[in-house]
Motif scaffolding. Structure first.
Motif, PDB file in Angstrom:
ATOM      1  N   SER A 120       0.834  -1.197   0.000  1.00 44.00           N
ATOM      2  CA  SER A 120       0.000   0.000   0.000  1.00 44.00           C
ATOM      3  C   SER A 120       0.869   1.246   0.000  1.00 44.00           C
ATOM      4  N   TYR A 121       0.706   2.052  -1.015  1.00 44.58           N
ATOM      5  CA  TYR A 121       1.467   3.302  -1.140  1.00 44.58           C
ATOM      6  C   TYR A 121       0.714   4.404  -0.415  1.00 44.58           C
ATOM      7  N   VAL A 122       1.342   4.982   0.591  1.00 44.63           N
ATOM      8  CA  VAL A 122       0.687   6.016   1.388  1.00 44.63           C
ATOM      9  C   VAL A 122       0.809   7.383   0.729  1.00 44.63           C
ATOM     10  N   GLY A 123       1.993   7.716   0.247  1.00 43.13           N
ATOM     11  CA  GLY A 123       2.193   9.014  -0.389  1.00 43.13           C
ATOM     12  C   GLY A 123       3.654   9.391  -0.430  1.00 43.13           C
ATOM     13  N   LEU A 124       3.923  10.598  -0.876  1.00 43.58           N
ATOM     14  CA  LEU A 124       5.311  11.041  -0.994  1.00 43.58           C
ATOM     15  C   LEU A 124       5.483  12.433  -0.408  1.00 43.58           C
TER      16      LEU A 124
END
Length: 427
Positions: free
Chosen positions: A224-228
Motif C-alpha cells: 500500500s502506497y501512502v504518499g510522498l
C-alpha cells in the motif's frame, strides 16, 4: 571564513514480522556467527582489461529485492571486467546497505551501464572508491571541483493507521538511494534513521516515498502506497540542518486523518580548491592549532564547535598529528580548569568535542565488528524489554526482565569476544 576553509579542506583530505522467541534465536545465531562466514568480497586483482569483480544488474537486483530475494548477490558466473576511461561522466558512489541487503557496496556507472561491487569493510570500500576516482580523474588534486553532500534524518511519522508497519524509500531526483527499516506504529512510527551521501551529482529534490508494509504470504494483501514527501534541495541548502513536518501527497491512509512525516535534512555544495592552495593553510593549522582553538573557543556556538572539532580531527589525523593535537588540547583543558577540577571534560568545549569526534573516527570499525549484528538483531526485534513497572503490566514484567537480562548477557559476550577483531592501528 575559517570554518568554511576547514570544511573544504576536510572534504579534500578525507574524500551505511517476527514471532515469539525471535529475539533470542536471532541474537544467539548472531553470537555464533564467525568472521569466516562466506561473504561477497572485492578482489583487488587487475588485468589488462581492468578491474574484475562480481557484477550486479541494478534493475535486476531491485526487482529481486521487491520480491524478497537476494540470490543475485551471490550468483556464480557473474564475473566480468570493468573498463575505466578518463571520462567526466563516470559516477562512482556507495550503495546503501538497505538496497542490496549487503554492507560496504559501491557502484560504478559508465556509458556502458552500471556495476555493483562489495567490500569487506567501510575502509576498504572507501579506499577502492578513491582509487577508482583517481584513475578516472588523475588530476583531481590539482583541479577545482564541486562536492555535493547531503544528510537526511528520517525521524518519525504520525496519524497513520495503527497496528501496521511502515517504511520509506529515499530518492534523489527519482533515483532510489536508500530505504528505512519497517516500523510498527504504536503511538507514532519512529525510525530515527540517518543517511549521509557524498560526492553526489547535482540534485534538485529529495523525495521520500511512504509505504505500508504487507504480509507477503497473503496474495491478496498488496503493498500500500501512502504518499510522498518532496523536499526541494533549495529549501534545505546551507550549513544548518532544517527540521520540519511534511504532509505526504498523492496517496492516502483510508481514513480521515492526514499523516505527517518529520524529516531533518541539509544539502551543501562546497567548492573544493586545488590542493596547492591549501598548503599554507594546512601548515598554519598543524603549527598553531592551540592558538586557533583558544581564539575561537569563546566566540563560536556549540554547533560551530562540533563542526570545527570534526574538521580539525580529520585534517590532523590525515597528516598523522591527531594524537599530538588531542594531547595538547586535553592538557590545555586541564590547565584551564585547574581551580575547578569538577568541570574538567564536563563542558561543551572544543576539547571535549574533538575527543568525541576522534572516538567516532577510530572506534567505529570496532563497534561495528563487535556489536553491529547484535544491535541490528535487537533493533529489528519486536520483543519487549521495558522493565519500568509504570509502563508495563505486572503480568508482563517478569517476561520483560528476562528479555532484558538475556540481551545484556549476549551484549557482554559479544564484547568479551571482540578481542578477535583487528583494532585500528591508532588505538
Amino acid at each position: 571564513t575559517c570554518t568554511i576553509w576547514l570544511l573544504r579542506y576536510t572534504l579534500h583530505v578525507t574524500s551505511a514480522p517476527p514471532g515469539p522467541g525471535f529475539l533470542s534465536r536471532r541474537l544467539k545465531q548472531s553470537l555464533r556467527r564467525t568472521r569466516s562466514q562466506p561473504k561477497l568480497s572485492l578482489r583487488s586483482s587487475r588485468t589488462s582489461r581492468g578491474f574484475r569483480d562480481v557484477v550486479l544488474d541494478p534493475e535486476c537486483v531491485m526487482r529481486r529485492l521487491r520480491c524478497g530475494s537476494q540470490e543475485s548477490l551471490l550468483s556464480a558466473g557473474c564475473v566480468s571486467s570493468l573498463e575505466l576511461t578518463m571520462d567526466q561522466s563516470v559516477i562512482i558512489k556507495p550503495v546503501h546497505s538497505s538496497l542490496l541487503g549487503q554492507d560496504y557496496c559501491f557502484e560504478v556507472t559508465t556509458s556502458t551501464g552500471t556495476k555493483c561491487f562489495s567490500c569487506r569493510s567501510a575502509a576498504e570500500r572507501d579506499k577502492w572508491m578513491e582509487n577508482l576516482r583517481r584513475a578516472v580523474h588523475p588530476n583531481k588534486d590539482n583541479s577545482r571541483r564541486l562536492e555535493n553532500v547531503l544528510t537526511v534524518w528520517v525521524i518519525e511519522a504520525k496519524d497513520l493507521p495503527a497496528k501496521k508497519r511502515y517504511f520509506c524509500e529515499l530518492c534523489l531526483d527519482d533515483s532510489l538511494y536508500a530505504r528505512t527499516s519497517c516500523k510498527l506504529r504504536t503511538d507514532n512510527v519512529f525510525w530515527g534513521e540517518r543517511f549521509d551521501f557524498s560526492s553526489l551529482p547535482s540534485v534538485s529534490s529529495v523525495t521520500l516515498h511512504l509505504y505500508k508494509d504487507t504480509d507477503r504470504k497473503r496474495k491478496k494483501d498488496k503493498s500500500s502506497y501512502v504518499g510522498l514527501v518532496n523536499i526541494p534541495v533549495a529549501t534545505v541548502t546551507g550549513r544548518q540542518l532544517v527540521e520540519k513536518w511534511y504532509s505526504p501527497s498523492h496517496g492516502g491512509t483510508g481514513d480521515s486523518s492526514v499523516p505527517t512525516v518529520r524529516v531533518k535534512a541539509r544539502y551543501q555544495s562546497i567548492v573544493i580548491l586545488p590542493m596547492e592552495q591549501y598548503k599554507e593553510f594546512a601548515e598554519y593549522i598543524s603549527s598553531n592549532y592551540l592558538l586557533l582553538c583558544s581564539t575561537l573557543e569563546a566566540s563560536i556556538s556549540l554547533r560551530a564547535k562540533e563542526e570545527l572539532a570534526a574538521a580539525l580531527v580529520h585534517i590532523l589525523h590525515s597528516t598523522g598529528k591527531a594524537k599530538d593535537f588531542l594531547t595538547d588540547l586535553m592538557m590545555s583543558e586541564v590547565d584551564r580548569c585547574r581551580d575547578n577540577d569538577q568541570l574538567i571534560f564536563r563542558e561543551n568545549t572544543l576539547a571535549t568535542k574533538s575527543i568525541e569526534e576522534y572516538l567516532k573516527l577510530i572506534g567505529q570499525k570496532y563497534l561495528q565488528d563487535a556489536l553491529g549484528e547484535f544491535i541490528k538483531a535487537l533493533y529489528e526485534s519486536d520483543e519487549n524489554c521495558e522493565v519500568d513497572p509504570s509502563r508495563c503490566s505486572t503480568s508482563d514484567l517478569l517476561e520483560h526482565q528476562a528479555n532484558l537480562r538475556m540481551c545484556c548477557e549476549l551484549a557482554f559476550c559479544k564484547i568479551l569476544d571482540s578481542y578477535r577483531y583487528d583494532s585500528h592501528p591508532d588505538t
